[in-house]
Design an enzyme around this catalytic site. Structure first.
Site, PDB file in Angstrom:
ATOM      1  N   LYS A 115       0.823  -1.327   0.123  1.00 36.65           N
ATOM      2  CA  LYS A 115      -0.090   0.014  -0.030  1.00 36.65           C
ATOM      3  C   LYS A 115       0.800   1.242   0.020  1.00 36.65           C
ATOM      4  CE  LYS A 115      -3.869   1.905   2.492  1.00 36.65           C
ATOM      5  NZ  LYS A 115      -4.790   1.652   3.930  1.00 36.65           N
ATOM      6  N   SER A 170      -9.674   1.506   3.510  1.00 35.73           N
ATOM      7  CA  SER A 170      -9.069   2.398   2.659  1.00 35.73           C
ATOM      8  C   SER A 170      -7.721   1.649   1.584  1.00 35.73           C
ATOM      9  CB  SER A 170      -8.130   3.554   3.202  1.00 35.73           C
ATOM     10  OG  SER A 170      -7.180   2.891   4.163  1.00 35.73           O
ATOM     11  N   SER A 224      -9.653  -0.839   7.612  1.00 36.22           N
ATOM     12  CA  SER A 224      -9.039  -0.400   6.218  1.00 36.22           C
ATOM     13  C   SER A 224      -8.483  -1.519   5.648  1.00 36.22           C
ATOM     14  CB  SER A 224      -7.994   0.610   6.346  1.00 36.22           C
ATOM     15  OG  SER A 224      -8.579   1.786   6.591  1.00 36.22           O
TER      16      SER A 224
END
Lengths: 92, 526
Positions: free
Chosen positions: B78, B173, B197
């Site tokens: 990420k 997210s 997330s």
């Protein structure tokens, strides 16, 4: 209970982000309203919790030995404005 | 030691036996990334360095000296983890062009074991959001939007409108990481989890999403959102793979003083056959407003599954659940206000051309660099931290946090081993529908089922369970006791085996597939 102009000024100064448009102020009002729900909870005699690891582990201090450094070049690499080994900020 | 000695099949074994080489594997993943570009899962593809890493891995395999199970395995990270020499943006204008001078500890660990870093995945700006729709590089599309399963169930309004307007979100997210794993462009990905997330997009994308216990995996190099709740998250296609990743990442890091000092022993997830000694708790408050009847039914079915297999299934209560989201709202914004203060344009990141004074430069830089969501949270956070509000809001929230954490302690003390809850309120929403509400409203709605585990620091995992009426993945969540990941994953693996979640049918992948991309089974184990 609306947020006063003084508080808004103060916040803008502290946070250093703009939110002067009415949308921003409205959003803040909504956020405060949302947070006010906390007051429904009875927390008499309850200690605030800083960390979930409070029982297992207290934040420890390590020995005051230099273990890394000498990376000036790396640190300056990403700065847009610099002079010799200084970061440059506008005056005032 | 045991993990390294074990012979593994599927990809890892294929590499060892020379049936496929690390470079071939890497090239295939890179090609698939290119042909699935429309998903927008990746912000940066590190093609050159990945191929170089793959070549080095190949040399090691040729010499018969692979570093371990992860040697040569393509992974994605990420874009809020620092990666040396590779741009790290947090999907924000504030860090566009920022080239990290160092690797986050978890990234370093992956590289040290020979993993091949394909690139950085897309997210909501600074990990604030539950849709992966609010980053500056645009939203991530859920691969299932393009699956036969979804297409078969959807009624297109017109032929041309079909795929373009119908696509669904990944959740967030860590949406980019979830999409990358779900679409087979990598075998595992790192996400982060502060309010859900990792688990939320895992549920929407039909992959396993593990949130480890707070303090187990180092946060050094993970650009912080909420220091007291953030954890690196693990996304894989099966529970066994999650255990492999966990084994290579967990453990004390002297660079992160919030990691516990206890030794972590990597483990292989045992195959549970007898669940009669297990006690599963069903927290009644997780029957939250807005929970779809579909998911409610699935949750109930899962409870029955355990019951019929002999486990003890009991209803339990976590009375402060409804306040978790409010508590999070205050604590998160407060920590965000503090953490975002470092972005001032001087040392790194975006810098405004404004020159009148230092303060005006800071203000302009932050106005230009942060999106509305980030700015909104900074403001709220600063409000709650004002002297006149500190006790009323921040300290109050810290007290409520203790109550929430205690709820879990009480339940686990009563003999319950694992909690079973839904992960999300519904299956993935179409993008056009999702953006009708603002980020804060969405986050408040979507984090309800995942957030409390972060509040209490507990390990939790999403296991893909079934497809919804619309042909989209639905997952269920297991929450375990602190540092009892082995037990948590054991139960999760048993459940995974029972539900036999279907493989995604993606045309793009079929073209690239040659048997190496099988994934209901582990990439590492047979």
């Amino acid at each position: 209970k609306k947020v006063s102009v003084e508080v808004l000024d103060h916040l803008e100064h502290l946070a250093l982000v703009d939110f002067r448009d009415s949308e921003g102020v409205q959003r803040l009002q909504k956020a405060i309203q949302f947070a006010d729900q906390l007051h429904e909870v009875n927390t008499d005699g309850v200690e605030p919790m800083d960390s979930v690891l409070e029982d297992r582990w207290c934040l420890y201090l390590r020995e005051d030995d230099v273990t890394e450094g000498n990376c000036t070049k790396d640190l300056l690499e990403n700065a847009r404005e610099k002079v010799e080994e200084y970061f440059v900020a506008p005056p005032g | 030691a045991a993990l390294k000695d074990r012979l593994c099949s599927q990809v890892s074994a294929a590499l060892k036996e020379g049936r496929v080489t690390p470079t071939e594997l890497c090239q295939r993943c890179l090609a698939l990334i290119k042909s699935t570009k429309f998903l927008n899962a990746y912000i940066t593809v590190a093609e050159e360095t990945a191929l170089k890493q793959a070549e080095e891995s190949e040399e090691r395999y040729k010499r018969g000296q692979p570093l371990g199970i992860l040697d040569g395995i393509p992974v994605a990270v990420k874009d809020n983890f620092n990666t040396a020499g590779i741009e790290t943006t947090c999907a924000s204008n504030m860090l566009k062009g920022y080239i990290s001078p160092y690797n986050a500890t978890v990234v370093q660990k992956l590289l040290d074991q020979g993993a091949v870093l394909l690139g950085k995945t897309n997210l909501d700006e600074f990990a604030m959001g539950s849709g992966s729709t609010d980053g500056v590089f645009g939203p991530v599309r859920n691969p299932w939007s393009y699956s036969n399963q979804y297409k078969d169930k959807s009624v297109p309004k017109s032929h041309s409108e079909d795929e373009e307007s119908n696509w669904v979100i990944t959740g967030g997210s860590s949406g980019g990481s979830a999409a990358a794993v779900s679409s087979f462009t990598c075998f595992a990905a790192l996400g982060s989890d502060t309010g859900g997330s990792t688990r939320n997009p895992a549920a929407h994308c039909g992959v396993v999403g593990l949130k480890p216990t707070y303090g187990l995996i180092s946060r050094h190099g993970l650009i912080p959102l909420v220091n007291s709740m953030d954890v690196p998250g693990i996304l894989t296609r099966c529970v066994d793979d999650a255990a492999v990743l966990l084994g290579s990442l967990a453990g004390h890091d002297p660079k992160d003083s919030t990691t516990v000092q206890d030794d972590f022993r990597p483990f292989e997830v045992p195959d549970l056959t007898d669940v009669s000694k297990l006690s599963i708790g069903i927290p009644k408050e997780y029957h939250a407003p807005g929970l779809s009847s579909e998911i409610l039914a699935l949750w109930s079915k899962a409870a029955d599954l355990f019951k019929n297999a002999g486990a003890k299934v009991v209803e339990v209560s976590l009375p402060h659940t409804q306040y978790s989201i409010v508590c999070y709202h205050v604590l998160c914004t407060a920590e965000v206000a503090s953490n975002m203060a470092r972005f001032d344009g001087l040392e790194y990141g975006h810098r405004s051309d404004e020159k009148e004074s230092t303060e005006s430069m800071y203000a302009a830089t932050r106005r230009e660099g942060f999106n509305e969501v980030v700015r909104g949270r900074i403001l709220s956070g600063n409000y709650f931290l004002l002297k006149e509000n500190y006790e009323k809001y921040f300290v109050k929230a810290q007290k409520v946090r203790r109550l929430i954490a205690n709820d879990f302690v009480k339940v686990f003390r009563s003999g319950v081993d694992i909690l079973l809850t839904p992960t999300t309120l519904s299956d993935a929403a179409p993008y056009t529908e999702f953006i009708q509400e603002d980020n804060r409203t969405r986050s408040a709605q979507d984090d309800v089922l995942t957030q409390a585990a972060n509040m209490a620091g507990l390990p939790a995992i999403n296991v893909p369970t079934a497809l919804s009426e619309r042909g989209l993945p639905v997952g269920l969540q297991f929450i375990g006791r602190s540092f009892q990941e082995k037990q948590l994953l054991t139960v999760a693996k048993w459940f995974e085996k029972q539900v036999q979640f279907p493989m995604i049918q993606l045309e793009e992948v079929k073209r690239h597939d040659n048997g190496v991309f099988q994934h209901q089974k582990s990439a590492f184990f047979s």
